[in-house]
Design a protein around this motif. Structure first.
Motif, short mmCIF file in Angstrom:
data_model
loop_
_atom_site.label_atom_id
_atom_site.label_comp_id
_atom_site.label_asym_id
_atom_site.label_seq_id
_atom_site.Cartn_x
_atom_site.Cartn_y
_atom_site.Cartn_z
N UNK A 1 -18.89 -25.58 12.99
CA UNK A 1 -18.43 -25.07 14.29
C UNK A 1 -16.92 -25.14 14.39
N UNK A 2 -16.34 -26.25 13.97
CA UNK A 2 -14.89 -26.40 14.04
C UNK A 2 -14.19 -25.35 13.19
N UNK A 3 -14.66 -25.16 11.95
CA UNK A 3 -14.06 -24.16 11.09
C UNK A 3 -14.21 -22.76 11.68
N UNK A 4 -15.39 -22.49 12.24
CA UNK A 4 -15.63 -21.17 12.81
C UNK A 4 -14.71 -20.89 13.99
N UNK A 5 -14.53 -21.87 14.86
CA UNK A 5 -13.65 -21.68 16.02
C UNK A 5 -12.20 -21.47 15.59
N UNK A 6 -11.76 -22.23 14.60
CA UNK A 6 -10.39 -22.07 14.12
C UNK A 6 -10.19 -20.66 13.56
N UNK A 7 -11.13 -20.18 12.76
CA UNK A 7 -11.02 -18.84 12.20
C UNK A 7 -11.02 -17.78 13.29
N UNK A 8 -11.90 -17.94 14.28
CA UNK A 8 -11.97 -16.96 15.37
C UNK A 8 -10.68 -16.94 16.19
N UNK A 9 -10.20 -18.12 16.54
CA UNK A 9 -9.01 -18.21 17.38
C UNK A 9 -7.78 -17.70 16.63
N UNK A 10 -7.71 -18.01 15.35
CA UNK A 10 -6.58 -17.57 14.54
C UNK A 10 -6.68 -16.09 14.18
N UNK A 11 -7.85 -15.49 14.37
CA UNK A 11 -8.02 -14.07 14.08
C UNK A 11 -8.04 -13.75 12.61
N UNK A 12 -8.51 -14.70 11.78
CA UNK A 12 -8.55 -14.47 10.34
C UNK A 12 -9.68 -13.51 9.98
N UNK A 13 -9.44 -12.68 8.99
CA UNK A 13 -10.48 -11.80 8.49
C UNK A 13 -11.32 -12.52 7.46
N UNK A 14 -12.42 -11.88 7.05
CA UNK A 14 -13.26 -12.48 6.02
C UNK A 14 -12.47 -12.73 4.74
N UNK A 15 -11.61 -11.77 4.36
CA UNK A 15 -10.89 -11.90 3.10
C UNK A 15 -9.92 -13.08 3.16
N UNK A 16 -9.20 -13.19 4.27
CA UNK A 16 -8.23 -14.28 4.38
C UNK A 16 -8.94 -15.62 4.49
N UNK A 17 -10.14 -15.62 5.09
CA UNK A 17 -10.88 -16.87 5.21
C UNK A 17 -11.69 -17.18 3.96
N UNK A 18 -11.69 -16.23 3.02
CA UNK A 18 -12.44 -16.38 1.77
C UNK A 18 -13.93 -16.59 2.03
N UNK A 19 -14.44 -15.85 2.99
CA UNK A 19 -15.88 -15.83 3.25
C UNK A 19 -16.35 -14.45 2.85
N UNK A 20 -17.20 -14.38 1.83
CA UNK A 20 -17.61 -13.09 1.29
C UNK A 20 -19.12 -12.97 1.33
N UNK A 21 -19.58 -11.74 1.43
CA UNK A 21 -21.01 -11.48 1.44
C UNK A 21 -21.52 -11.23 0.02
N UNK A 22 -22.76 -11.60 -0.21
CA UNK A 22 -23.37 -11.30 -1.50
C UNK A 22 -23.58 -9.79 -1.61
N UNK A 23 -23.33 -9.24 -2.80
CA UNK A 23 -23.50 -7.79 -2.97
C UNK A 23 -24.58 -7.47 -4.00
N UNK A 24 -25.40 -8.46 -4.36
CA UNK A 24 -26.41 -8.25 -5.38
C UNK A 24 -27.82 -8.37 -4.82
N UNK A 25 -27.98 -8.46 -3.52
CA UNK A 25 -29.30 -8.64 -2.92
C UNK A 25 -29.74 -7.38 -2.20
N UNK A 26 -31.03 -7.33 -1.91
CA UNK A 26 -31.56 -6.21 -1.14
C UNK A 26 -31.17 -6.37 0.33
N UNK A 27 -30.88 -5.26 1.03
CA UNK A 27 -30.57 -5.35 2.46
C UNK A 27 -31.78 -5.87 3.24
N UNK A 28 -31.51 -6.58 4.31
CA UNK A 28 -32.57 -7.08 5.18
C UNK A 28 -33.09 -5.95 6.06
N UNK A 29 -34.42 -5.91 6.22
CA UNK A 29 -35.01 -4.92 7.14
C UNK A 29 -34.91 -5.50 8.56
#
Length: 227
Positions: A194-222
């Motif tokens: 929660x603390x990390x999430x709030x800091x990222x939100x308040x600072x306005x960091x993007x996924x790339x700057x926060x180094x949070x990436x989505x998996x690209x090798x899985x099937x999409x969720x229905x």
């Protein structure tokens, strides 16, 4: 920033998990890291509210809109969360919670440069219409949705692990500029997440700057699986 903390209190959240959840938000909101993120921001303050939600139409404003700009205002806001009685309700309507949160953003007295819904939950949408329709309506209103999927129960006793709730949130719930999701896999790490999430939100960091990436090798969720 205008920030809605939208917190799941559905029946699948037992009392112990709810207490951990409350304590995590209180600790994060009053932490030095979050206060620093607020004070070093372009405005030096944020508008925030804390909403609990369950089934369709089940919304409880635990702490109404307020400005946090320093430790004193953060503690005043967090005290309202800490002192409120715990509730548990039936069903899980992420779609209804998103609709309520958007309405709260559009009708509050503040005019932030960004509008964000921070939604946490331990299961998929199972009431109140399609979750993707509610998500898209929020995005059309200019509101970003970030996620905190709670994966706290052992895989052997929880269908949520088999569902890969973190993937569900990525594909079906979050959206908007810089949107991201941080899964919580144990009670011990909830406060840190929660603390990390709030800091990222308040600072306005993007996924790339926060180094949070989505998996690209899985099937999409229905996304409509439980709607």
């Amino acid at each position: 920033m205008e920030l809605v903390l939208a917190v799941d209190i559905s029946q699948s959240m037992d009392t112990d998990e709810q207490e951990v959840q409350r304590e995590g938000y209180v600790a994060a909101l009053t932490s030095d890291e979050v206060i620093d993120a607020i004070q070093y921001g372009p405005k030096g303050r944020i508008a925030i509210t804390y909403l609990e939600w369950g089934g369709e139409g089940e919304h409880f404003i635990v702490a109404d809109w307020a400005i946090i700009s320093d430790q004193a205002s953060a503690h005043t806001f967090a005290a309202k969360i800490a002192e409120a009685p715990l509730r548990r309700v039936q069903r899980t309507s992420i779609s209804s919670a998103l609709g309520q949160a958007v309405a709260m953003v559009l009708n509050n007295p503040y005019h932030g440069t960004r509008q964000v819904i921070d939604i946490s939950g331990d299961g998929p949408n199972n009431q109140g219409g399609a979750v993707t329709r509610a998500r898209d309506a929020a995005l059309s209103a200019g509101v970003t949705i970030n996620g905190l999927p709670l994966m706290l129960k052992a895989e052997s006793i929880s269908w949520q692990s088999m569902l890969h709730l973190d993937h569900y949130y990525e594909d079906c719930v979050i959206g908007g500029p810089g949107a991201f999701s941080i899964p919580v896999r144990s009670k011990k790490t909830f406060g840190d997440a929660v603390r990390m999430k709030l800091v990222l939100e308040i600072a306005g960091l993007t996924q790339e700057r926060a180094r949070i990436v989505r998996a690209n090798t899985r099937e999409p969720v229905r996304c409509s699986l439980f709607d």
